[in-house]
Design an enzyme around this catalytic site. Structure first.
Site, PDB file in Angstrom:
ATOM      1  N   ARG A 137       0.613  -1.430  -0.103  1.00  0.00           N
ATOM      2  CA  ARG A 137      -0.307  -0.132   0.031  1.00  0.00           C
ATOM      3  C   ARG A 137       0.960   1.436  -0.156  1.00  0.00           C
ATOM      4  O   ARG A 137       0.716   2.486  -1.078  1.00  0.00           O
ATOM      5  CB  ARG A 137      -1.074  -0.275   1.292  1.00  0.00           C
ATOM      6  CG  ARG A 137      -2.181  -1.062   1.591  1.00  0.00           C
ATOM      7  CD  ARG A 137      -2.796  -0.920   2.566  1.00  0.00           C
ATOM      8  NE  ARG A 137      -3.703  -2.148   2.314  1.00  0.00           N
ATOM      9  CZ  ARG A 137      -5.147  -1.639   2.162  1.00  0.00           C
ATOM     10  NH1 ARG A 137      -5.235  -0.390   1.940  1.00  0.00           N
ATOM     11  NH2 ARG A 137      -6.369  -1.909   1.841  1.00  0.00           N
ATOM     12  N   ARG A 148      -1.092  -9.485  10.199  1.00  0.00           N
ATOM     13  CA  ARG A 148      -1.126  -9.330   8.813  1.00  0.00           C
ATOM     14  C   ARG A 148       1.007  -9.741   9.563  1.00  0.00           C
ATOM     15  O   ARG A 148       1.388  -9.227  10.893  1.00  0.00           O
ATOM     16  CB  ARG A 148      -1.060  -7.857   9.291  1.00  0.00           C
ATOM     17  CG  ARG A 148      -2.597  -7.475   8.693  1.00  0.00           C
ATOM     18  CD  ARG A 148      -2.780  -6.600   8.081  1.00  0.00           C
ATOM     19  NE  ARG A 148      -4.049  -5.777   8.225  1.00  0.00           N
ATOM     20  CZ  ARG A 148      -4.901  -5.561   6.877  1.00  0.00           C
ATOM     21  NH1 ARG A 148      -4.200  -6.021   6.031  1.00  0.00           N
ATOM     22  NH2 ARG A 148      -6.150  -5.187   6.757  1.00  0.00           N
ATOM     23  N   ALA A 151     -10.353  -1.395  -2.151  1.00  0.00           N
ATOM     24  CA  ALA A 151      -9.834   0.359  -2.303  1.00  0.00           C
ATOM     25  C   ALA A 151     -10.172   0.297  -4.138  1.00  0.00           C
ATOM     26  O   ALA A 151     -10.471   1.555  -4.212  1.00  0.00           O
ATOM     27  CB  ALA A 151      -8.381   0.509  -2.479  1.00  0.00           C
TER      28      ALA A 151
END
Length: 438
Positions: free
Chosen positions: A116, A201, A329
């Site tokens: 990202r 994550r 997104a």
């Protein structure tokens, strides 16, 4: 034709992917735009992110340079034969080769991903100098009446004015302050909902992942399914890093005020105890200190409209979704593309003095059309993401653990997201706006 005199100005509150793409798209069209971000700089939380074909169309529609920025950081699967494979689906419980493989899902375009932050870094280069303002936490919006600007009041005591005020996706987009201002900060729609999932994550060095998992599992996009949990992995950073997101079903409530809390690898090990050796190997490679991410969305109490007057909520502020389609997104970039095109039509018609209504009515109609065109698709995505995670975690009462039924559902849902034509979507939105203002 370059436009020299602005007919209106646009204020964007929030500097995540959607906010930045809309800023770039409006600036590209010569529209007066300013973006206000509460952080000291543009930032993105999380790690890996992927974009489906619809999102890439939307990037190009915003500005071809946005798509080029993505291509600079995009990473495909390591196996050339799996360039179009969205994910290989495997049984995360078993180690038997004959039972480990379940199915794959492919599409008619490359399936890739990126970090990202890397994507945002590339896009920031496209934001015109002087357009972005930082350390701007929005405290209040004041509507001063028709044909008068909206006043934005920030916590640092400064103000700004714009003809259109929007709250776009940001690091705290799901907690959008503007949504609270539109519907009441104590209203149900102002509060996101815990989806009874959290995630660990991690970013693993690819050489370590290959040693532990084998080249095929490590370098290609893989979804490890299991009872009440699943783990997805895909390469980023041009194949140097393996992105890991490990989801777990949680029957309880999320009681912490923070959406991200510190935890340890030992917690993750407990959550995946009893799973197969490949899943155990992935968890073993995680850092000792981790963050646990609560998965919230806006699914329980969706808003009744994305626009009120000249104020609109866009992106996560309007339709924050769980990540289980990998499309959140991208759907926000669709928002940016369509809204930029609508505002460009409004700009041109006002410049040509070819509208039958006032500037205020033109802008209100832009946002009215945006709401009408986007709300059904985006709110469907929120619910479909919830349904998809039930499939991945063998909790769907009809599909259960049946690979054929699970795949059928996944394909149907993903095709609704992927197989669209952005040109047609934009043309239909513009047609409806023209009917209202011409």
């Amino acid at each position: 034709m370059e436009k020299q005199d602005s007919q209106f100005s646009v204020a964007i509150v929030g500097g995540g992917v959607a906010g930045v793409t809309l800023t770039i798209a409006l600036a590209k069209r010569g529209i007066d735009v300013q973006i206000f971000e509460q952080a000291p700089q543009f930032t993105e939380i999380g790690a890996g992110i992927a974009f489906s074909p619809n999102a890439k169309q939307a990037m190009k529609k915003c500005d071809p340079a946005v798509h080029e920025a993505y291509l600079h950081v995009a990473t495909a699967s390591g196996n050339p034969d799996k360039v179009n494979t969205w994910y290989d689906f495997v049984d995360g419980y078993t180690d038997k080769d004959s039972e480990h493989w379940l199915f794959d899902v492919t599409r008619d375009a490359p399936a890739d991903g990126c970090h990202r932050a890397h994507f945002l870094e590339e896009m920031i280069k496209l934001v015109p100098e002087g357009t972005a303002h930082f350390n701007k936490h929005l405290d209040n919006l004041v509507e001063n009446g028709d044909d008068k600007p909206i006043t934005l009041k920030f916590s640092d005591g400064t103000t700004a004015e714009a003809d259109v005020g929007k709250s776009l996706i940001a690091t705290d987009g799901i907690k959008s302050s503007v949504r609270g201002m539109m519907f009441g900060k104590d209203s149900l729609v102002a509060k996101p909902t815990y989806t009874h999932r959290y995630a660990y994550r991690g970013l693993l060095k690819m050489e370590n992942a290959v040693k532990a998992l084998g080249k095929d599992l490590a370098t290609n996009r893989t979804m490890h399914l299991g009872q009440d949990g699943h783990i997805l992995t895909f390469p980023v950073a041009h194949g140097k890093i393996l992105n890991v997101v490990a989801f777990k079903y949680d029957p309880g409530e999320w009681t912490d005020s923070r959406l991200v809390v510190p935890t340890t690898k030992e917690d993750a090990k407990r959550d995946y105890r009893g799973w197969g050796s490949k899943v155990q190997a992935i968890v073993d490679l995680l850092e000792d200190k981790l963050d646990k991410w609560a998965i919230f969305d806006l699914g329980d109490h969706p808003v009744s409209t994305y626009a009120k007057g000249r104020i609109a909520i866009v992106g996560d502020a309007a339709h924050a979704t769980g990540p289980h389609h990998g499309a959140g997104a991208g759907i926000c970039i669709e928002d940016s593309a369509i809204l930029a095109e609508l505002l460009a039509v409004a700009w041109t018609r006002l410049e040509e003095q070819s509208t039958r209504v006032s500037k205020t009515e033109v802008l209100e109609n832009v946002l009215k059309v945006f709401d009408g065109e986007r709300r059904e698709r985006t709110q469907w995505l929120v619910q479909s993401s919830r349904a998809s995670v039930e499939l991945y975690e063998w909790r769907d009462r009809l599909c259960k653990r049946d690979p054929a039924k699970i795949k059928e559902q996944i394909l149907w849902r993903n095709h609704k997201i992927w197989r669209v034509d952005m040109d047609d979507m934009v043309a239909e939105a513009n047609r409806k706006l023209e009917e209202l203002i011409m």
